[in-house]
Design a protein around this motif. Structure first.
Motif, PDB file in Angstrom:
ATOM      1  N   ILE A 190      54.514  18.422  42.615  1.00 23.18           N
ATOM      2  CA  ILE A 190      53.875  18.562  41.301  1.00 23.18           C
ATOM      3  C   ILE A 190      53.366  17.202  40.820  1.00 23.18           C
ATOM      4  CG2 ILE A 190      54.261  19.179  38.871  1.00 23.18           C
ATOM      5  CD1 ILE A 190      56.325  21.222  39.962  1.00 23.18           C
ATOM      6  N   GLN A 191      54.188  16.174  40.999  1.00 23.28           N
ATOM      7  CA  GLN A 191      53.763  14.831  40.613  1.00 23.28           C
ATOM      8  C   GLN A 191      52.544  14.395  41.416  1.00 23.28           C
ATOM      9  OE1 GLN A 191      57.582  13.086  41.277  1.00 23.28           O
ATOM     10  NE2 GLN A 191      57.886  12.635  39.107  1.00 23.28           N
ATOM     11  N   LYS A 192      52.565  14.772  42.701  1.00 17.46           N
ATOM     12  CA  LYS A 192      51.436  14.395  43.549  1.00 17.46           C
ATOM     13  C   LYS A 192      50.162  15.069  43.088  1.00 17.46           C
ATOM     14  CE  LYS A 192      53.012  13.032  48.104  1.00 17.46           C
ATOM     15  NZ  LYS A 192      53.338  13.527  49.445  1.00 17.46           N
ATOM     16  N   ALA A 193      50.276  16.364  42.750  1.00 18.43           N
ATOM     17  CA  ALA A 193      49.103  17.097  42.276  1.00 18.43           C
ATOM     18  C   ALA A 193      48.596  16.474  40.985  1.00 18.43           C
ATOM     19  CB  ALA A 193      49.459  18.561  42.060  1.00 18.43           C
ATOM     20  N   LYS A 194      49.537  16.116  40.104  1.00 14.88           N
ATOM     21  CA  LYS A 194      49.152  15.506  38.831  1.00 14.88           C
ATOM     22  C   LYS A 194      48.453  14.172  39.058  1.00 14.88           C
ATOM     23  CE  LYS A 194      51.980  16.934  34.939  1.00 14.88           C
ATOM     24  NZ  LYS A 194      53.269  16.690  34.286  1.00 14.88           N
ATOM     25  N   SER A 195      48.941  13.427  40.040  1.00 14.50           N
ATOM     26  CA  SER A 195      48.372  12.096  40.256  1.00 14.50           C
ATOM     27  C   SER A 195      46.953  12.186  40.791  1.00 14.50           C
ATOM     28  CB  SER A 195      49.246  11.291  41.215  1.00 14.50           C
ATOM     29  OG  SER A 195      49.076  11.760  42.527  1.00 14.50           O
ATOM     30  N   LEU A 196      46.535  13.401  41.200  1.00 15.45           N
ATOM     31  CA  LEU A 196      45.172  13.550  41.712  1.00 15.45           C
ATOM     32  C   LEU A 196      44.138  13.661  40.593  1.00 15.45           C
ATOM     33  CD1 LEU A 196      45.455  15.850  44.828  1.00 15.45           C
ATOM     34  CD2 LEU A 196      44.996  13.420  44.718  1.00 15.45           C
ATOM     35  N   VAL A 197      44.609  13.989  39.366  1.00 11.31           N
ATOM     36  CA  VAL A 197      43.659  14.153  38.260  1.00 11.31           C
ATOM     37  C   VAL A 197      42.803  12.901  38.059  1.00 11.31           C
ATOM     38  CG1 VAL A 197      43.462  14.543  35.780  1.00 11.31           C
ATOM     39  CG2 VAL A 197      45.038  15.912  37.132  1.00 11.31           C
ATOM     40  N   PRO A 198      43.415  11.717  37.979  1.00 14.48           N
ATOM     41  CA  PRO A 198      42.581  10.513  37.782  1.00 14.48           C
ATOM     42  C   PRO A 198      41.621  10.254  38.929  1.00 14.48           C
ATOM     43  CG  PRO A 198      44.904  10.008  37.480  1.00 14.48           C
ATOM     44  CD  PRO A 198      44.840  11.387  38.012  1.00 14.48           C
ATOM     45  N   LEU A 199      41.820  10.931  40.056  1.00 14.98           N
ATOM     46  CA  LEU A 199      40.916  10.768  41.189  1.00 14.98           C
ATOM     47  C   LEU A 199      39.822  11.835  41.152  1.00 14.98           C
ATOM     48  CD1 LEU A 199      40.274   9.516  43.982  1.00 14.98           C
ATOM     49  CD2 LEU A 199      41.862  11.144  44.958  1.00 14.98           C
ATOM     50  N   LEU A 200      40.248  13.088  40.876  1.00 13.12           N
ATOM     51  CA  LEU A 200      39.303  14.203  40.982  1.00 13.12           C
ATOM     52  C   LEU A 200      38.296  14.245  39.835  1.00 13.12           C
ATOM     53  CD1 LEU A 200      41.546  17.060  42.381  1.00 13.12           C
ATOM     54  CD2 LEU A 200      39.835  15.691  43.538  1.00 13.12           C
ATOM     55  N   VAL A 201      38.753  13.953  38.609  1.00 11.19           N
ATOM     56  CA  VAL A 201      37.816  14.022  37.482  1.00 11.19           C
ATOM     57  C   VAL A 201      36.647  13.053  37.681  1.00 11.19           C
ATOM     58  CG1 VAL A 201      37.563  13.684  35.004  1.00 11.19           C
ATOM     59  CG2 VAL A 201      39.538  14.903  35.889  1.00 11.19           C
ATOM     60  N   PRO A 202      36.922  11.763  37.955  1.00 14.77           N
ATOM     61  CA  PRO A 202      35.772  10.868  38.178  1.00 14.77           C
ATOM     62  C   PRO A 202      34.927  11.280  39.377  1.00 14.77           C
ATOM     63  CG  PRO A 202      37.772   9.597  37.880  1.00 14.77           C
ATOM     64  CD  PRO A 202      38.185  11.024  38.004  1.00 14.77           C
ATOM     65  N   LEU A 203      35.573  11.867  40.390  1.00  9.93           N
ATOM     66  CA  LEU A 203      34.840  12.266  41.587  1.00  9.93           C
ATOM     67  C   LEU A 203      33.861  13.396  41.271  1.00  9.93           C
ATOM     68  CD1 LEU A 203      34.808  11.430  44.531  1.00  9.93           C
ATOM     69  CD2 LEU A 203      36.337  13.322  45.015  1.00  9.93           C
ATOM     70  N   PHE A 204      34.335  14.377  40.492  1.00  7.50           N
ATOM     71  CA  PHE A 204      33.469  15.482  40.094  1.00  7.50           C
ATOM     72  C   PHE A 204      32.311  14.977  39.250  1.00  7.50           C
ATOM     73  CE2 PHE A 204      36.661  18.602  41.350  1.00  7.50           C
ATOM     74  CZ  PHE A 204      35.831  19.560  41.870  1.00  7.50           C
ATOM     75  N   ILE A 205      32.653  14.102  38.308  1.00  8.10           N
ATOM     76  CA  ILE A 205      31.601  13.587  37.429  1.00  8.10           C
ATOM     77  C   ILE A 205      30.543  12.864  38.256  1.00  8.10           C
ATOM     78  CG2 ILE A 205      31.129  11.892  35.626  1.00  8.10           C
ATOM     79  CD1 ILE A 205      33.873  12.745  34.458  1.00  8.10           C
ATOM     80  N   SER A 206      31.003  12.090  39.217  1.00  5.68           N
ATOM     81  CA  SER A 206      30.032  11.337  40.012  1.00  5.68           C
ATOM     82  C   SER A 206      29.226  12.282  40.895  1.00  5.68           C
ATOM     83  CB  SER A 206      30.741  10.252  40.813  1.00  5.68           C
ATOM     84  OG  SER A 206      30.733  10.533  42.170  1.00  5.68           O
ATOM     85  N   ALA A 207      29.856  13.365  41.379  1.00  5.14           N
ATOM     86  CA  ALA A 207      29.121  14.331  42.200  1.00  5.14           C
ATOM     87  C   ALA A 207      28.024  14.996  41.372  1.00  5.14           C
ATOM     88  CB  ALA A 207      30.067  15.379  42.769  1.00  5.14           C
ATOM     89  N   PHE A 208      28.362  15.347  40.143  1.00  2.07           N
ATOM     90  CA  PHE A 208      27.349  15.954  39.273  1.00  2.07           C
ATOM     91  C   PHE A 208      26.227  14.977  38.981  1.00  2.07           C
ATOM     92  CE2 PHE A 208      30.540  19.216  38.096  1.00  2.07           C
ATOM     93  CZ  PHE A 208      29.748  20.311  38.360  1.00  2.07           C
ATOM     94  N   ARG A 209      26.609  13.716  38.743  1.00  5.31           N
ATOM     95  CA  ARG A 209      25.599  12.719  38.443  1.00  5.31           C
ATOM     96  C   ARG A 209      24.634  12.575  39.626  1.00  5.31           C
ATOM     97  NH1 ARG A 209      28.696   8.432  37.593  1.00  5.31           N
ATOM     98  NH2 ARG A 209      28.365   7.783  39.726  1.00  5.31           N
TER      99      ARG A 209
END
Lengths: 266, 282
Positions: free
Chosen positions: A194-213
């Motif tokens: 669960i901690q590992k999944a949570k720690s992915l948020v700071p990685l995935l959100v910027p990644l998605f934003i950059s993909a959209f950009r």
């Protein structure tokens, strides 16, 4: 870490296979896949093996490099083999606890393992000898008739080539964001699931934003160059069959015919 | 911080083997304001990633406060909270729903509780000059320059002793650039933190820093005060860099026979120097 994936990579050697029309290779892969499931008996297996070995040899791709790609499906192969080994009914050879190993089971497990290995080797041979762009070009042209039944072939091919093109970019981006967050004290490899999944948020959100950009920028750039879909679009390097390609087709058909003859005769 | 014979090799053992850093020996004293300049691919980014342990030197050692950071049991996390690193385009790392929460990410990772982290965040956001009205907004609604300040605050909130910034002004307009650099200079003055600024704008570097490290093809080419480094302006040009424009101006004036000092590196210094010479002529 992310750079070690070899499935789907292009390995340039300039061999005859590399120079072939991608449609021939697509057809060849299809023929090979059929043959892997259609062969019968030890002679059939020998023919399939010989064919695969010959094509690998001609492609000049080092065999060791191809085997590396097999490692990724090791787990899948082991599970399939185990299921076949224990769950095939038939003449029991010996028994461990509740698990029966049958003669048929061993045969099925070996057959399945061989088939899976050949499948992976055969298909990865295609991606190793064909650039992603050629591949989508070939698919587009080969599937062109489907346009008649309103399948958007060009659009699908375009999406595929864009997706393929963006894989390395996104890998690089992931690497960068991971480093930036690590510098801010983020930890990606410790803790429970669960901690590992949570720690992915700071990685995935910027990644998605950059993909959209990036998607936005790309769409804008395509429109600025007057892209408007597949109708009437010409190619810089249109696919045309050469003499080599006809010979390859002939060889493939001969190979398939031989296998079916063997299936009937043996 | 001390770097001792640091080498870094990309793709060791493969056909693509390449030295990204070659025999780097550097000593960085507390409280210095240092500029690192170099052409694209000269190894500046690789160098700074070694300083907080994101990349591990192939050979050589790095000491921080006298301790070997590669020694067994040395906590890289602790090093990273002491040596803050702001990457290029840091606004691409924002992810939280509010600005305040995003800046709190670093301090929370250090183990602070929410209140203490928010206190740090307030302080950091104030020091980068962001208006308090914005703190509860989404970071994605901000302008480019503001986003970058939030991202810099995100590292500042961890209270680093050394702050390293990779091209903090890339892609900003002149006003945003000056604001960020002025705020960095203020931080350096008031909080006495060591700042390492990676840039390829000589003007920026000359105006603020007290020491310049010039990187070229993975090694240190010059390491001296701006005045002394810009004396080699001809050599800098051969590696794709240039001295500040006033350096050229002063050199040309000198050649035309005006007795100006060629050591001026900022516009202000050049102005004083020219005025001095003009008064002498009167």
């Amino acid at each position: 870490m992310l750079r070690d994936i070899t499935i789907g990579q292009y390995y340039p050697t300039g061999s005859v296979i590399h120079r072939m029309d991608p449609r021939v290779k697509l057809f060849g892969t299809l023929v090979f896949l059929i043959s892997v499931f259609a062969y019968k008996g030890i002679v059939g297996l020998a023919v399939v093996t010989l064919f695969l070995a010959a094509v690998i040899r001609i492609s000049k791709v080092p065999f060791r490099y191809m085997v590396k790609g097999l490692r990724a499906i090791m787990v899948l192969m082991l599970i399939t083999a185990l299921f076949n080994l224990f769950l095939t009914p038939g003449e029991p050879l010996f028994q461990i606890w509740k698990l029966k190993i049958t003669k048929e089971g061993i045969a099925a497990a070996v057959r399945m393992a061989i088939r899976l290995t050949y499948l992976i080797l055969g298909t990865s041979l295609m991606t190793l000898t064909t650039t992603p762009n050629q591949l989508t070009d070939g698919l587009e042209k080969a599937l062109r008739p489907l346009n008649k039944i309103h399948v958007p072939v060009h659009e699908i091919a375009m999406m595929m080539s864009i997706a393929l093109r963006f894989i390395p970019i996104l890998i690089e981006e992931t690497d960068k964001i991971m480093k930036a967050q690590t510098a801010r004290g983020a930890n990606f490899d410790e803790g429970n699931i669960i901690q590992k999944a949570k720690s992915l948020v700071p990685l995935l959100v910027p990644l998605f934003i950059s993909a959209f950009r990036r998607a936005n920028d790309l769409a804008m750039a395509m429109e600025a160059r007057c892209y408007c879909g597949g109708d009437g679009r010409t190619k810089m390097k249109p696919l045309r069959y050469q003499g080599l390609d006809y010979k390859a087709y002939a060889a493939l058909i001969l190979y398939l015919a031989l296998l079916f003859v063997l299936r009937v005769v043996v | 911080m001390k770097l001792d014979k640091v080498n870094y090799i990309y793709g060791q053992g493969s056909a693509y083997e390449m030295y990204a850093l070659k025999d780097i020996n550097l000593e960085i004293q507390d409280g210095q304001f240092i500029g690192v300049i170099g052409h694209t691919g000269s190894g500046k980014s690789t160098l700074i990633q070694h300083m907080n342990g994101l990349l591990r030197a192939t050979t050589g050692t790095i000491y921080y406060n006298g301790e070997d950071i590669y020694a067994e049991g040395y906590s890289m996390r602790k090093l990273r909270s002491k040596v803050g690193l702001v990457f290029q385009y840091p606004e691409h790392q924002l992810f939280e729903t509010t600005i305040l929460a995003d800046v709190c990410f670093g301090p929370m990772n250090q183990g602070l509780d929410k209140n203490a982290a928010e206190l740090r965040a307030f302080e950091a956001l104030r020091s980068v000059g962001l208006s308090e009205k914005l703190y509860e907004q989404s970071p994605f609604d901000l302008s480019g320059g503001q986003k970058r300040r939030v991202a810099i605050a995100g590292v500042l909130a961890m209270k680093p002793e050394v702050l390293i910034l990779d091209e903090p002004t890339a892609g900003l307009d002149p006003k945003g650039r000056d604001e960020i650099l002025d705020q960095l200079a203020k931080l350096h003055r008031e909080n006495h933190i060591t700042i390492i600024l990676v840039s390829h704008s000589m003007e920026d570097v000359a105006k603020y820093v007290e020491r310049i490290i010039v990187m070229n093809q993975g090694s240190v080419m010059y390491d001296d005060s701006p005045k002394n480094v810009f004396r080699y302006y001809k050599e800098l040009e051969t590696v794709g860099l240039a001295a500040p424009q006033v350096t050229y101006l002063m050199h040309e004036l000198r050649e035309k026979g005006f007795p100006v000092s060629i050591e001026a590196t900022t516009v202000e210094e050049a102005k004083q120097e020219i005025l001095k010479v003009m008064r002498m002529h009167d």
